[in-house]
Design an enzyme around this catalytic site. Structure first.
Site, PDB file in Angstrom:
ATOM      1  N   ARG A 148       0.840  -1.198   0.000  1.00 34.82           N
ATOM      2  CA  ARG A 148       0.000   0.000   0.000  1.00 34.82           C
ATOM      3  C   ARG A 148       0.879   1.253   0.000  1.00 34.82           C
ATOM      4  NH1 ARG A 148      -2.264  -0.749   6.234  1.00 34.82           N
ATOM      5  NH2 ARG A 148      -0.217  -1.108   7.149  1.00 34.82           N
ATOM      6  N   ASN A 172      -5.794   6.483   4.798  1.00 34.73           N
ATOM      7  CA  ASN A 172      -5.328   5.801   6.003  1.00 34.73           C
ATOM      8  C   ASN A 172      -3.905   6.228   6.293  1.00 34.73           C
ATOM      9  OD1 ASN A 172      -6.045   3.696   8.001  1.00 34.73           O
ATOM     10  ND2 ASN A 172      -4.194   2.703   7.207  1.00 34.73           N
ATOM     11  N   GLU A 173      -3.726   6.906   7.420  1.00 39.63           N
ATOM     12  CA  GLU A 173      -2.394   7.270   7.894  1.00 39.63           C
ATOM     13  C   GLU A 173      -1.557   7.989   6.829  1.00 39.63           C
ATOM     14  OE1 GLU A 173      -0.905   3.559   9.502  1.00 39.63           O
ATOM     15  OE2 GLU A 173      -1.914   3.918  11.400  1.00 39.63           O
ATOM     16  N   GLU A 201      -7.428   3.256  16.024  1.00 38.94           N
ATOM     17  CA  GLU A 201      -6.836   1.912  15.996  1.00 38.94           C
ATOM     18  C   GLU A 201      -5.939   1.736  17.209  1.00 38.94           C
ATOM     19  OE1 GLU A 201      -4.429   0.960  12.618  1.00 38.94           O
ATOM     20  OE2 GLU A 201      -5.812   1.876  11.191  1.00 38.94           O
ATOM     21  N   TRP A 257       4.704  -6.202  13.358  1.00 37.28           N
ATOM     22  CA  TRP A 257       5.770  -5.476  12.669  1.00 37.28           C
ATOM     23  C   TRP A 257       6.898  -5.035  13.588  1.00 37.28           C
ATOM     24  CZ3 TRP A 257       5.203  -0.886  15.192  1.00 37.28           C
ATOM     25  CH2 TRP A 257       3.906  -0.533  15.602  1.00 37.28           C
ATOM     26  N   GLU A 298      -0.179  -9.108   7.297  1.00 37.92           N
ATOM     27  CA  GLU A 298      -0.592  -8.893   8.695  1.00 37.92           C
ATOM     28  C   GLU A 298      -1.300 -10.093   9.305  1.00 37.92           C
ATOM     29  OE1 GLU A 298      -2.598  -5.064   8.219  1.00 37.92           O
ATOM     30  OE2 GLU A 298      -0.748  -4.109   8.853  1.00 37.92           O
ATOM     31  N   LYS A 299      -0.970 -11.275   8.820  1.00 33.75           N
ATOM     32  CA  LYS A 299      -1.716 -12.459   9.288  1.00 33.75           C
ATOM     33  C   LYS A 299      -1.407 -12.799  10.750  1.00 33.75           C
ATOM     34  CE  LYS A 299       0.384 -15.207   5.949  1.00 33.75           C
ATOM     35  NZ  LYS A 299       1.429 -14.286   5.495  1.00 33.75           N
ATOM     36  N   PHE A 300      -0.285 -12.293  11.266  1.00 37.56           N
ATOM     37  CA  PHE A 300       0.019 -12.568  12.684  1.00 37.56           C
ATOM     38  C   PHE A 300      -0.346 -11.392  13.595  1.00 37.56           C
ATOM     39  CE2 PHE A 300       3.019 -15.425  10.429  1.00 37.56           C
ATOM     40  CZ  PHE A 300       2.389 -16.607  10.802  1.00 37.56           C
TER      41      PHE A 300
HETATM   42  C1  GAL Z   1      -1.787   0.678  11.142  1.00 37.75           C
HETATM   43  C2  GAL Z   1      -2.591   0.625   9.859  1.00 37.75           C
HETATM   44  C3  GAL Z   1      -3.459  -0.606   9.809  1.00 37.75           C
HETATM   45  C4  GAL Z   1      -2.663  -1.828  10.183  1.00 37.75           C
HETATM   46  C5  GAL Z   1      -2.054  -1.613  11.545  1.00 37.75           C
HETATM   47  C6  GAL Z   1      -1.269  -2.797  12.037  1.00 37.75           C
HETATM   48  O1  GAL Z   1      -0.700   1.545  11.066  1.00 37.75           O
HETATM   49  O2  GAL Z   1      -3.413   1.759   9.739  1.00 37.75           O
HETATM   50  O3  GAL Z   1      -3.998  -0.737   8.505  1.00 37.75           O
HETATM   51  O4  GAL Z   1      -1.672  -2.032   9.244  1.00 37.75           O
HETATM   52  O5  GAL Z   1      -1.189  -0.520  11.486  1.00 37.75           O
HETATM   53  O6  GAL Z   1      -0.716  -2.555  13.303  1.00 37.75           O
END
Ligand code: GAL
Length: 672
Positions: A113, A151-152, A308, A316, A356-358
């Site tokens: 993305r 988003n962000e 969020e 990550w 992001e599966k984990f």
């Molecule tokens: C944010 C993002 C989300 C997701 C999340 C994972 O920064 O807006 O889409 O990736 O991190 O922690």
């Protein structure tokens, strides 16, 4: 403000919902479980562009129609997103000029993305088009409660160095500086003979062989904020043609250094923020509190939305720690305590695919027979009981000065020490105040600060003359000011203020600094009295009206002032010339650091705070509610609490005991 509050019935609870990753029969399961958990708001369609517009100009809204209808039938509202943070593959192929280019000149690949140039006219056109389609179609849909643009912004593509960006940057410079002589003067291009003959000669600050003009770098950072802001404004204004519901975009305070959120604040109808704990830090809840206080401050003190955070591990960080028992609840309620009217997560259901599966979710891979799911359901019930807190405000008597431009400038290359880090001092002062149970606001240095009893300037290397005058006025008229070293050194172009350091702050502090003496890595210097020890920095202070409160007792500035105090007009200004640590509530630490210095200053400034509480107990007052969050492993009895326990209905008359790891919220309590 259009349409605020977003959910009149109380605190919004839910998260990012990505039904497109699942067959439709799962959607019915989703809404059933959402109701079980008390979910009332989901963020929808954030990464849906390729579904909604599978080929340029070809649209398919069938799936989104059905999801929105299903949510509506279940009484769940949507924070409907424009999907423009993740352009489709076809967009990238058809518009190669829109590709992101990094500082080294690499064209950044797709398969992810945020892979687009923020100054691309093709991106501008395509993002406005999909936003318009969405707004026109769903403005009247009863499930839609608010709009979530993009988003962000600026997280993964803060700066682009392509030729399109270079052209846009030159236009931006013409606007800012008027003529090239003014630009040359502002950037000090006479240094190394780097004078420009015309704006056309200016290149973005691509990778350079040696130290680069810092004025150029700072202006490029400002320009990049404007490029992202222009993209946001375009979509927001398209939406406003169709809808008067609130429009937001999710910020990343304070973990997206390139975005100056003071500039963004006035552009959204409601400030929303994403925050993830740094699992590597044992005290991550203090960083969380700082993020929440800064977000509330960016919102001008108004209620904001936690858009969020995570129920458990992210995916990550180097080591992705699951949250410990009770931690998700403590985190969520700490955000509410500090002004959030929502508790939203990334994400509703854990993904099976992709990067992001984990990552944790409200509904984990383990399903509903899991502690995590039970915690999610319990939290939903608790938030239902907290509905009355929505809309109320948090009052602070102390402000910390935070300026993103100073953050950027301080951390450019070739400073006196690599240990000069903006967040290092900011967090040290924040932590010391947090441990003193003092709730703080953050302010821009030029803001109206007259209402605060104490203003702290932990790291304002870049400070304009106008902002310095603001601080001066504040002290003269009775304010209490604390300034940390290496503040007030340069102006907005990173040019040193004339005369001895700290240029524009000499007068208010009643001193000057003759020479900096940065310390070696891991070196420390003693201060006289109470075992105080400084790190990172020492300097030769010359008093000119101020008096020494503490001297250095060793190191390059032994017997010279380390902490000073200056009476000016009706107020007082303190200066701290070294890095003191925010001592913790242990016998070994007591009085050995910043708290030893700040405690008496808080008293002198008349800052009210509870005494005799362990510093593992977080206490925040929001309206009629007092939030007591116990981060320690012992029960804590908090005196001065009278009222009703929000979660258990208990009546407190004089004190409340908070279990280890627990949270108690008392309504209509007496002051602690
Ligand atoms: C944010 C993002 C989300 C997701 C999340 C994972 O920064 O807006 O889409 O990736 O991190 O922690």
């Amino acid at each position: 403000m259009p349409g605020y509050p977003v959910l009149p019935e109380g605190i919004a609870y839910g998260g990012d919902y990505n039904p497109e990753q699942w067959p439709e029969e799962v959607w019915h399961d989703d809404v059933r479980l959402m109701r079980e958990a008390g979910v009332n708001l989901v963020s929808l369609g954030i990464f849906n562009w390729s579904l909604l517009e599978p080929a340029e100009g070809v649209y398919d809204f069938g799936g989104l129609d059905r999801v929105l209808d299903l949510l509506h039938a279940s009484g769940i509202r949507a924070d409907l997103a424009t999907p423009t943070s993740s352009p489709p593959v076809w967009f990238r192929r058809r518009h190669p000029g829109s590709r992101l280019v990094d500082r080294e000149g690499h064209v950044i690949a797709g398969g992810s993305r945020h892979s687009f140039c923020p100054s691309s006219p093709e991106y501008a056109a395509a993002s406005a088009r999909i936003a318009e389609r969405l707004a026109a179609r769903y403005a009247g849909h009863p499930a839609v409660a608010m709009w979530h643009v993009h988003n962000e912004y600026g997280w993964a593509n803060p700066h682009c160095y392509c030729e399109t960006s270079a052209g846009a940057f030159r236009d931006w410079l013409r606007e800012r500086h008027g003529d090239v002589a003014a630009l040359n003067a502002a950037w000090g291009t006479i240094f190394w003979g780097l004078t420009y003959g015309s704006f056309d000669e200016v290149e973005p600050p691509r990778i350079a062989p040696a130290g680069q003009l810092t004025g150029l770098q700072l202006d490029f950072m400002r320009f990049s904020v404007d490029a992202h802001l222009a993209n946001f404004r375009r979509e927001r204004d398209v939406i406003r043609r169709f809808s008067d519901l609130p429009v937001t975009t999710n910020f990343m305070i304070p973990n997206c250094k390139p975005m100056d959120y003071w500039r963004w604040a006035g552009e959204v109808d409601v400030v929303s923020n994403d925050h993830y704990l740094d699992a590597g830090r044992a005290d991550s809840h203090i960083e969380l509190a700082m993020a929440a206080d800064l977000t509330r401050s960016v919102a001008g003190g108004a209620p904001w939305m936690l858009m969020e955070h995570s129920t458990g591990a992210v995916n990550w960080q180097p080591r992705n720690l699951a949250k410990r028992p009770g931690e998700m609840r403590r985190n969520s309620l700490a955000h509410v305590a500090r002004g959030s009217d929502s508790v939203l997560f990334f994400q509703w259901r854990a993904s099976r695919y992709g990067a992001e599966k984990f990552h944790s979710a409200m509904l984990p891979h383990a399903g509903t027979d899991s502690d995590l799911w039970r915690d999610v359901v319990d939290l939903g019930a608790d938030l239902g009981r907290l509905a009355g807190v929505r809309g109320s405000r948090v009052e602070a008597e102390v402000a910390l000065v935070w300026d993103w431009e100073s953050y950027w400038a301080l951390e450019l290359e070739w400073r006196p020490s690599v240990d000069l880090r903006f967040r290092e001092r900011m967090e040290a002062f924040y932590e010391a105040l947090w441990r003193e149970h003092v709730t703080v606001d953050f302010v821009h240095p030029s803001a109206d600060i007259s209402r605060y009893r104490l203003v702290v300037v932990p790291s304002s290397y870049l400070l304009t003359e106008e902002s310095a005058k603001n601080l001066h006025r504040y002290v003269e008229t009775g304010g209490h000011l604390v300034v940390s070293y290496f503040s007030g050194i340069v102006d907005a172009d990173d040019t040193i203020h004339p005369g001895p350091y700290p240029g524009v702050l000499r007068e208010v502090l009643g001193l000057s600094v003759e020479e900096f003496h940065p310390l070696r890595e891991n070196e420390s210097v003693p201060l006289d009295g109470e075992g105080l020890t400084g790190r990172i920095w020492s300097e030769r202070v010359r008093l000119a009206g101020a008096r020494a409160v503490r001297n250095f007792a060793g190191g390059p500035d032994a017997a010279h002032p380390a902490v000073t105090c200056h009476g000016l007009g009706a107020g007082t200004a303190w200066y701290v010339a070294t890095a003191l640590d925010p001592d913790r509530d242990t016998d070994a630490d007591a009085g050995r650091g910043l708290r030893g210095i700040l405690g008496p200053v808080l008293d002198r400034a008349g800052v009210s705070r509870p005494r005799d509480l362990p510093d593992t107990l977080e206490l925040v007052r929001r309206g009629d509610y007092v939030f007591l969050i116990n981060h320690g492993d012992q029960p804590v009895t908090v005196p001065g609490m009278s009222g009703t326990g929000v979660f258990d209905g208990a009546e407190y008359a004089g004190s409340a005991t908070v279990p280890p790891g627990g949270v108690t919220v008392v309504r209509s309590a007496g002051r602690a």
